[in-house]
Design an enzyme around this catalytic site. Structure first.
Site, mmCIF file in Angstrom:
data_model
loop_
_atom_site.group_PDB
_atom_site.id
_atom_site.type_symbol
_atom_site.label_atom_id
_atom_site.label_comp_id
_atom_site.label_asym_id
_atom_site.label_seq_id
_atom_site.Cartn_x
_atom_site.Cartn_y
_atom_site.Cartn_z
ATOM 1 N N MET A 135 -4.712 -6.476 -6.761
ATOM 2 C CA MET A 135 -4.245 -7.515 -7.675
ATOM 3 C C MET A 135 -5.307 -8.529 -8.088
ATOM 4 O O MET A 135 -4.963 -9.646 -8.462
ATOM 5 C CB MET A 135 -3.037 -8.247 -7.058
ATOM 6 C CG MET A 135 -1.876 -7.342 -6.717
ATOM 7 S SD MET A 135 -1.257 -6.401 -8.139
ATOM 8 C CE MET A 135 -0.374 -7.670 -9.010
ATOM 9 N N ARG A 136 -6.570 -8.156 -8.020
ATOM 10 C CA ARG A 136 -7.627 -9.038 -8.520
ATOM 11 C C ARG A 136 -8.230 -8.437 -9.771
ATOM 12 O O ARG A 136 -8.416 -7.213 -9.851
ATOM 13 C CB ARG A 136 -8.758 -9.204 -7.487
ATOM 14 C CG ARG A 136 -8.372 -9.816 -6.181
ATOM 15 C CD ARG A 136 -7.853 -11.222 -6.308
ATOM 16 N NE ARG A 136 -8.863 -12.196 -6.750
ATOM 17 C CZ ARG A 136 -8.586 -13.476 -6.962
ATOM 18 N NH1 ARG A 136 -7.343 -13.924 -6.802
ATOM 19 N NH2 ARG A 136 -9.527 -14.309 -7.345
ATOM 20 N N ILE A 137 -8.550 -9.302 -10.708
ATOM 21 C CA ILE A 137 -9.256 -8.826 -11.893
ATOM 22 C C ILE A 137 -10.727 -8.642 -11.527
ATOM 23 O O ILE A 137 -11.337 -9.527 -10.920
ATOM 24 C CB ILE A 137 -9.091 -9.836 -13.054
ATOM 25 C CG1 ILE A 137 -7.627 -9.845 -13.500
ATOM 26 C CG2 ILE A 137 -10.031 -9.483 -14.208
ATOM 27 C CD1 ILE A 137 -7.313 -10.907 -14.533
ATOM 28 N N ARG A 159 -16.026 -15.488 -9.002
ATOM 29 C CA ARG A 159 -15.546 -14.110 -9.038
ATOM 30 C C ARG A 159 -16.691 -13.114 -8.911
ATOM 31 O O ARG A 159 -16.556 -12.077 -8.254
ATOM 32 C CB ARG A 159 -14.765 -13.841 -10.321
ATOM 33 C CG ARG A 159 -14.106 -12.482 -10.245
ATOM 34 C CD ARG A 159 -13.104 -12.250 -11.303
ATOM 35 N NE ARG A 159 -13.717 -12.136 -12.606
ATOM 36 C CZ ARG A 159 -13.051 -12.265 -13.750
ATOM 37 N NH1 ARG A 159 -11.775 -12.539 -13.715
ATOM 38 N NH2 ARG A 159 -13.658 -12.141 -14.899
ATOM 39 N N HIS A 170 -0.904 1.570 -13.139
ATOM 40 C CA HIS A 170 -0.249 0.390 -13.671
ATOM 41 C C HIS A 170 1.223 0.716 -13.884
ATOM 42 O O HIS A 170 1.548 1.777 -14.421
ATOM 43 C CB HIS A 170 -0.907 -0.021 -14.995
ATOM 44 C CG HIS A 170 -0.291 -1.250 -15.588
ATOM 45 N ND1 HIS A 170 -0.551 -2.509 -15.093
ATOM 46 C CD2 HIS A 170 0.606 -1.409 -16.587
ATOM 47 C CE1 HIS A 170 0.157 -3.399 -15.784
ATOM 48 N NE2 HIS A 170 0.867 -2.750 -16.696
ATOM 49 N N ASN A 229 1.308 3.256 -2.589
ATOM 50 C CA ASN A 229 0.532 4.259 -3.335
ATOM 51 C C ASN A 229 -0.609 4.799 -2.478
ATOM 52 O O ASN A 229 -0.883 5.997 -2.480
ATOM 53 C CB ASN A 229 0.001 3.653 -4.640
ATOM 54 C CG ASN A 229 1.031 3.715 -5.747
ATOM 55 O OD1 ASN A 229 1.385 4.795 -6.208
ATOM 56 N ND2 ASN A 229 1.548 2.559 -6.149
ATOM 57 N N GLU A 285 5.223 6.860 -9.399
ATOM 58 C CA GLU A 285 3.829 6.519 -9.080
ATOM 59 C C GLU A 285 3.321 7.387 -7.931
ATOM 60 O O GLU A 285 2.178 7.851 -7.937
ATOM 61 C CB GLU A 285 3.715 5.040 -8.693
ATOM 62 C CG GLU A 285 3.992 4.072 -9.837
ATOM 63 C CD GLU A 285 3.736 2.624 -9.446
ATOM 64 O OE1 GLU A 285 2.747 2.336 -8.751
ATOM 65 O OE2 GLU A 285 4.548 1.752 -9.850
ATOM 66 N N GLY A 312 0.782 -1.239 0.000
ATOM 67 C CA GLY A 312 0.000 0.000 0.000
ATOM 68 C C GLY A 312 0.811 1.284 0.000
ATOM 69 O O GLY A 312 0.381 2.291 0.581
HETATM 70 C C1 GRF Z 1 2.583 -0.662 -7.837
HETATM 71 O O1 GRF Z 1 3.741 -0.741 -8.637
HETATM 72 C C2 GRF Z 1 1.355 -0.555 -8.697
HETATM 73 O O2 GRF Z 1 1.551 0.186 -9.848
HETATM 74 C C3 GRF Z 1 1.108 -1.996 -9.046
HETATM 75 O O3 GRF Z 1 1.425 -2.713 -7.884
HETATM 76 C C4 GRF Z 1 2.348 -1.977 -7.100
HETATM 77 C C5 GRF Z 1 1.689 -1.753 -5.771
HETATM 78 O O4 GRF Z 1 2.528 -1.126 -4.866
HETATM 79 N N1 GRF Z 1 -0.216 -2.186 -9.548
HETATM 80 P P1 GRF Z 1 1.941 -0.533 -3.519
HETATM 81 O O5 GRF Z 1 1.108 -1.624 -2.871
HETATM 82 O O6 GRF Z 1 1.124 0.675 -3.850
HETATM 83 O O7 GRF Z 1 3.147 -0.213 -2.700
#
Ligand code: GRF
Length: 217
Positions: A90-92, A65, A109, A14, A174, A12
């Protein structure tokens, strides 16, 4: 001031950058909830420490799903957010979920889309020998890692890079570009026209393309 729910699966960072921006009042948004699909997502502790309510909707508890998506949507809608932010989620997510939030669901992404959708983006960038790599914030559509692009940040790929150094260089960007994109959304500056995001002139001179020096981040 808009209200935002963040979905995570892991550490987490971001999410933390968005919490920090909201805290510093550089983001006209209130992070009202953080939801994870994994009970062990490290970011849950960070959110709790910041006083943000968290919920876990464990995908392992659902056979299908669509059932997971529905439970996740129900958990999100309890917070009645204006914007749903996927941050290392990380889930579609299925079509019905995406359509329910279309126009108020964004993702980050770790590549310059449309190159390298999917997983292991840094490894694949190194294997292809590209000179330029980066990250993309985009509106989510039913097509995975697709959808109108809000902002991109580019970084150089340097001789001697490995997956970790390249990932670190991208991640630093990011953490800049995601709060920026959420700010634009909150300020009502984003409009989608023919698959392209039109950004109404930001007053701070910010740009939808961030391109640091070629020598490194
Ligand atoms: C980031 O690189 C994001 O772009 C990708 O997964 C990573 C997640 O990092 N989808 P965090 O959990 O935000 O540290």
């Amino acid at each position: 001031m808009i209200s935002v729910v963040i979905l995570i699966s892991g550490r987490g960072s971001n999410m933390a950058s968005l919490l920090a921006a909201a805290d510093a009042r550089t983001l006209p948004a209130r992070i009202v909830g953080v939801l994870a699909n994994r009970p062990d997502a490290g970011g849950l502790e960070t959110a709790t420490a910041a006083g943000v309510p968290t919920r876990v909707v464990d995908h392992k508890l659902f056979a299908r799903r669509e059932e997971f998506d529905a439970a996740m949507a129900a958990a999100i809608d309890e917070f009645a957010p204006d914007l749903v932010v996927l941050a290392g989620f990380m889930r579609i997510l299925g079509d019905a979920f995406v359509r329910h939030y279309q126009g108020r669901l964004i993702n980050i992404h770790p590549s310059l889309l449309p190159t390298f959708p999917g997983l292991h983006t840094h490894r694949r960038a190194l294997a292809e020998g590209v000179r330029i790599h980066g990250c993309t914030v985009h509106f989510v559509t039913p097509d995975l890692d697709h959808g109108p692009i809000i902002a991109q940040a580019a970084v150089p790929v340097l001789d001697g890079d490995d997956e970790a150094t390249l990932a670190g260089r991208v991640l630093a960007q990011e953490h800049q570009v995601y709060p920026q994109a959420v700010r634009w959304f909150a300020e009502g500056r984003l409009r989608v026209s023919g698959g392209r995001v039109i950004l109404a002139s930001p007053q701070d001179g910010s740009s939808a393309l961030i391109a640091p020096q070629a020598s490194g981040a």
